[in-house]
Design a protein around this motif. Structure first.
Motif, short mmCIF file in Angstrom:
data_model
loop_
_atom_site.label_atom_id
_atom_site.label_comp_id
_atom_site.label_asym_id
_atom_site.label_seq_id
_atom_site.Cartn_x
_atom_site.Cartn_y
_atom_site.Cartn_z
N LEU A 208 0.87 -1.18 0.00
CA LEU A 208 0.00 0.00 0.00
C LEU A 208 0.90 1.22 0.00
O LEU A 208 1.57 1.51 0.99
CB LEU A 208 -0.92 0.00 1.23
CG LEU A 208 -1.71 1.29 1.50
CD1 LEU A 208 -2.51 1.74 0.29
CD2 LEU A 208 -2.63 1.10 2.72
N TRP A 209 0.91 1.92 -1.14
CA TRP A 209 1.72 3.12 -1.29
C TRP A 209 0.88 4.35 -0.98
O TRP A 209 -0.19 4.53 -1.55
CB TRP A 209 2.26 3.22 -2.72
CG TRP A 209 3.42 2.33 -2.99
CD1 TRP A 209 3.40 0.99 -3.19
CD2 TRP A 209 4.80 2.72 -3.08
NE1 TRP A 209 4.66 0.50 -3.40
CE2 TRP A 209 5.54 1.56 -3.35
CE3 TRP A 209 5.46 3.94 -2.98
CZ2 TRP A 209 6.92 1.57 -3.50
CZ3 TRP A 209 6.84 3.96 -3.14
CH2 TRP A 209 7.56 2.79 -3.39
N ALA A 210 1.38 5.19 -0.10
CA ALA A 210 0.77 6.50 0.15
C ALA A 210 1.56 7.54 -0.63
O ALA A 210 2.79 7.57 -0.56
CB ALA A 210 0.78 6.83 1.63
N PRO B 190 -10.46 -5.87 -7.58
CA PRO B 190 -9.31 -5.67 -8.47
C PRO B 190 -8.05 -6.31 -7.92
O PRO B 190 -8.00 -6.75 -6.76
CB PRO B 190 -9.18 -4.15 -8.49
CG PRO B 190 -9.57 -3.76 -7.08
CD PRO B 190 -10.69 -4.71 -6.71
N GLU B 191 -7.02 -6.31 -8.73
CA GLU B 191 -5.69 -6.66 -8.27
C GLU B 191 -4.91 -5.42 -7.86
O GLU B 191 -3.99 -5.48 -7.05
CB GLU B 191 -4.93 -7.42 -9.36
CG GLU B 191 -5.53 -8.77 -9.69
CD GLU B 191 -4.74 -9.52 -10.74
OE1 GLU B 191 -3.49 -9.45 -10.73
OE2 GLU B 191 -5.37 -10.19 -11.59
N LEU B 192 -5.29 -4.27 -8.44
CA LEU B 192 -4.66 -2.99 -8.13
C LEU B 192 -5.75 -1.97 -7.87
O LEU B 192 -6.67 -1.82 -8.68
CB LEU B 192 -3.78 -2.53 -9.29
CG LEU B 192 -3.11 -1.15 -9.16
CD1 LEU B 192 -2.11 -1.14 -8.01
CD2 LEU B 192 -2.43 -0.75 -10.47
N LEU B 193 -5.65 -1.27 -6.74
CA LEU B 193 -6.64 -0.27 -6.34
C LEU B 193 -5.97 1.09 -6.26
O LEU B 193 -4.98 1.26 -5.55
CB LEU B 193 -7.24 -0.65 -4.98
CG LEU B 193 -8.28 0.28 -4.36
CD1 LEU B 193 -9.53 0.36 -5.23
CD2 LEU B 193 -8.64 -0.19 -2.95
N LEU B 194 -6.51 2.07 -6.99
CA LEU B 194 -5.99 3.43 -6.99
C LEU B 194 -7.00 4.35 -6.33
O LEU B 194 -8.15 4.42 -6.77
CB LEU B 194 -5.71 3.89 -8.43
CG LEU B 194 -4.78 3.00 -9.26
CD1 LEU B 194 -4.64 3.55 -10.67
CD2 LEU B 194 -3.42 2.85 -8.61
N VAL C 12 -2.53 2.13 -4.24
CA VAL C 12 -1.87 3.44 -4.18
C VAL C 12 -2.93 4.43 -3.73
O VAL C 12 -4.01 4.51 -4.33
CB VAL C 12 -1.32 3.87 -5.55
CG1 VAL C 12 -0.61 5.22 -5.43
CG2 VAL C 12 -0.37 2.81 -6.12
N ALA C 13 -2.63 5.21 -2.68
CA ALA C 13 -3.60 6.16 -2.13
C ALA C 13 -2.96 7.53 -1.99
O ALA C 13 -1.91 7.66 -1.34
CB ALA C 13 -4.12 5.69 -0.77
#
Length: 260
Positions: free
Chosen positions: A32-34, A159-163, A194-195
């Protein structure tokens, strides 16, 4: 582990002057990228550029191992979910109907949700504490309630990737913590996310990694416990910061009040 998102030398903007300058990053499953930075530094532009929504770009964007341009929109929507900063018009729909929109990429020819789709939507709404909004018309929803429904829509997409672009905007403290906690639970199970955030302490509490953006360039990036430190934050925001360690071991950050 194969990255879910890769950007290399990414340049993006809405006119002749770019907002992003050579941004490079990689996001893998279980991360989880901020994204933190001052207003106008390109945080939202980064997510929109990744999805091809608006800003012109140069450089490379790869999603789940493929060039972004190689993805057919519906196929990409089965893999990547987007929770935007601006909530589009929702009038005429109930809370449950808004959440069920997240199942659209997975539906068949007639586009009708199944009983399993409805059950999944209700399950996610219950998990987020918004089951009471199921039958409420959109016109009667607050900004925070709409924000929670948009998050539920993204999670229902599986999803596999959440933006997520400012997912905690309009939310009270309890819902800020609750929503990021549910995202982090899915990240721990293998989701990549990514948030864009403005609260450094929420980033410290929930993010595995942090990307610091200033003037459209990467100031620092890496594991949250390495990147989030006083010196980097003072450079990022241009003001002195205070740090503290809570009894629980959590790191806390706050701007230093000017002397009077």
């Amino acid at each position: 582990m194969e990255p879910l998102l890769v950007t290399r030398a990414l340049v993006a903007g809405y006119g002749p002057r770019p907002i992003l300058h050579g941004v490079a990053c990689e996001v893998r499953p279980g991360e989880l990228w901020a994204v933190l930075g001052p207003n106008g530094t390109g945080k939202s532009t980064l997510l929109r550029a990744v999805l091809g929504l608006g800003p012109w770009t140069r450089g490379e964007v790869r999603l789940l191992g493929r060039e972004r341009a190689a993805w057919e929109p519906r196929a990409l929507a089965r893999k990547v979910a987007w929770v935007p900063q601006t909530i589009e018009s929702t009038e005429g729909f109930s809370g449950l109907e808004l959440v069920l929109m997240g199942r659209s990429p997975h539906l068949g020819l007639w586009g009708l949700p199944s009983a399993a789709d409805v059950a999944l939507a209700r399950e996610v709404m219950t998990e987020l504490g918004i089951a009471h909004l199921s039958e409420r018309p959109a016109e009667a929803l607050s900004g925070g309630e709409r924000r929670m429904l948009m998050l539920a829509r993204g999670l229902v997409q599986q999803p596999e990737l959440l933006l997520l672009d400012e997912p905690t905007a309009f939310l009270d403290v309890a819902h800020q913590v609750g929503s990021l906690d549910r995202v982090r639970a899915r990240v721990d199970a293998g989701l990549g996310a990514v948030a864009v955030l403005h609260d450094v302490n929420l980033a410290a509490a929930f993010a595995t990694h942090v990307l610091l953006l200033r003037d459209g360039q990467v100031l620092a990036q890496g594991p949250a416990n390495e990147v989030l430190e006083r010196g980097s934050l003072e450079t990022l925001y241009g003001l002195p910061m205070e740090t503290a360690l809570a009894p629980s071991g959590a790191r806390l950050f706050a701007p230093r009040a000017p002397s009077r």
